[in-house]
Design a protein around this motif. Structure first.
Motif, PDB file in Angstrom:
ATOM      1  N   THR A   5       0.849  -1.189   0.000  1.00 43.69           N
ATOM      2  CA  THR A   5       0.000   0.000   0.000  1.00 43.69           C
ATOM      3  C   THR A   5       0.884   1.239   0.000  1.00 43.69           C
ATOM      4  O   THR A   5       2.088   1.168   0.272  1.00 43.69           O
ATOM      5  N   LEU A   7       0.840   3.558   2.172  1.00 44.44           N
ATOM      6  CA  LEU A   7       1.344   3.739   3.533  1.00 44.44           C
ATOM      7  C   LEU A   7       2.521   2.813   3.809  1.00 44.44           C
ATOM      8  O   LEU A   7       3.512   3.223   4.412  1.00 44.44           O
ATOM      9  N   ASP A   8       2.435   1.567   3.358  1.00 42.46           N
ATOM     10  CA  ASP A   8       3.567   0.644   3.505  1.00 42.46           C
ATOM     11  C   ASP A   8       4.815   1.216   2.832  1.00 42.46           C
ATOM     12  O   ASP A   8       5.916   1.151   3.386  1.00 42.46           O
ATOM     13  N   VAL A  11       6.250   3.966   4.981  1.00 39.93           N
ATOM     14  CA  VAL A  11       6.788   3.524   6.256  1.00 39.93           C
ATOM     15  C   VAL A  11       8.038   2.655   6.099  1.00 39.93           C
ATOM     16  O   VAL A  11       8.957   2.724   6.916  1.00 39.93           O
ATOM     17  N   ASN A  67      -2.820   5.715  14.303  1.00 42.25           N
ATOM     18  CA  ASN A  67      -2.875   4.681  13.269  1.00 42.25           C
ATOM     19  C   ASN A  67      -1.521   4.501  12.594  1.00 42.25           C
ATOM     20  O   ASN A  67      -1.076   3.375  12.352  1.00 42.25           O
ATOM     21  N   TYR A  68      -0.868   5.603  12.290  1.00 46.48           N
ATOM     22  CA  TYR A  68       0.463   5.568  11.673  1.00 46.48           C
ATOM     23  C   TYR A  68       1.449   4.882  12.616  1.00 46.48           C
ATOM     24  O   TYR A  68       2.211   4.000  12.220  1.00 46.48           O
ATOM     25  N   ILE A  71       1.038   1.106  12.783  1.00 43.59           N
ATOM     26  CA  ILE A  71       1.643   0.422  11.634  1.00 43.59           C
ATOM     27  C   ILE A  71       3.144   0.287  11.840  1.00 43.59           C
ATOM     28  O   ILE A  71       3.722  -0.789  11.625  1.00 43.59           O
ATOM     29  N   ALA A  74       3.790  -2.351  14.466  1.00 44.79           N
ATOM     30  CA  ALA A  74       3.598  -3.706  13.938  1.00 44.79           C
ATOM     31  C   ALA A  74       4.810  -4.136  13.120  1.00 44.79           C
ATOM     32  O   ALA A  74       5.278  -5.275  13.237  1.00 44.79           O
ATOM     33  N   LYS A  75       5.316  -3.234  12.312  1.00 49.26           N
ATOM     34  CA  LYS A  75       6.498  -3.551  11.509  1.00 49.26           C
ATOM     35  C   LYS A  75       7.724  -3.726  12.405  1.00 49.26           C
ATOM     36  O   LYS A  75       8.563  -4.585  12.141  1.00 49.26           O
TER      37      LYS A  75
END
Length: 87
Positions: A5, A7-8, A11, A67-68, A71, A74-75
């Motif tokens: 995505t 966003l991915d 990030v 939210n950012y 993510i 999580a990564k």
């Protein structure tokens, strides 16, 4: 597109720079008590339809940031679980 995505893709370069120590610190990052109380207050007011325009902007900005950060966390968790490569 390669399945990532937007966003991915935004990030991932950041995640690639994380040391294990920084990744661990990011995973453990939490709002302080005062900030958490403010977010709870804004959430309650939002649910009751009582936010002012200024509070709405504050709340939406905080939600986007949270939210950012989620993510990135999580990564970072995934990075910490990856076994070290052998040379």
């Amino acid at each position: 597109m390669d399945g990532l995505t937007t966003l991915d893709r935004l990030v991932e370069p950041l995640v690639q720079t994380l040391t294990p120590e920084v990744a661990k610190a990011l995973v453990e990052l939490r709002a302080d008590a005062q900030l958490q109380r403010r977010m709870d207050e804004l959430a309650d007011k939002c649910n009751a339809g009582q936010l002012t325009a200024e509070e709405q902007e504050e709340y939406e900005t905080a939600i986007r940031f949270a939210n950012y950060l989620a993510i990135i966390q999580a990564k970072a968790r995934r990075l910490l679980k990856v076994p070290k490569r052998r040379s």
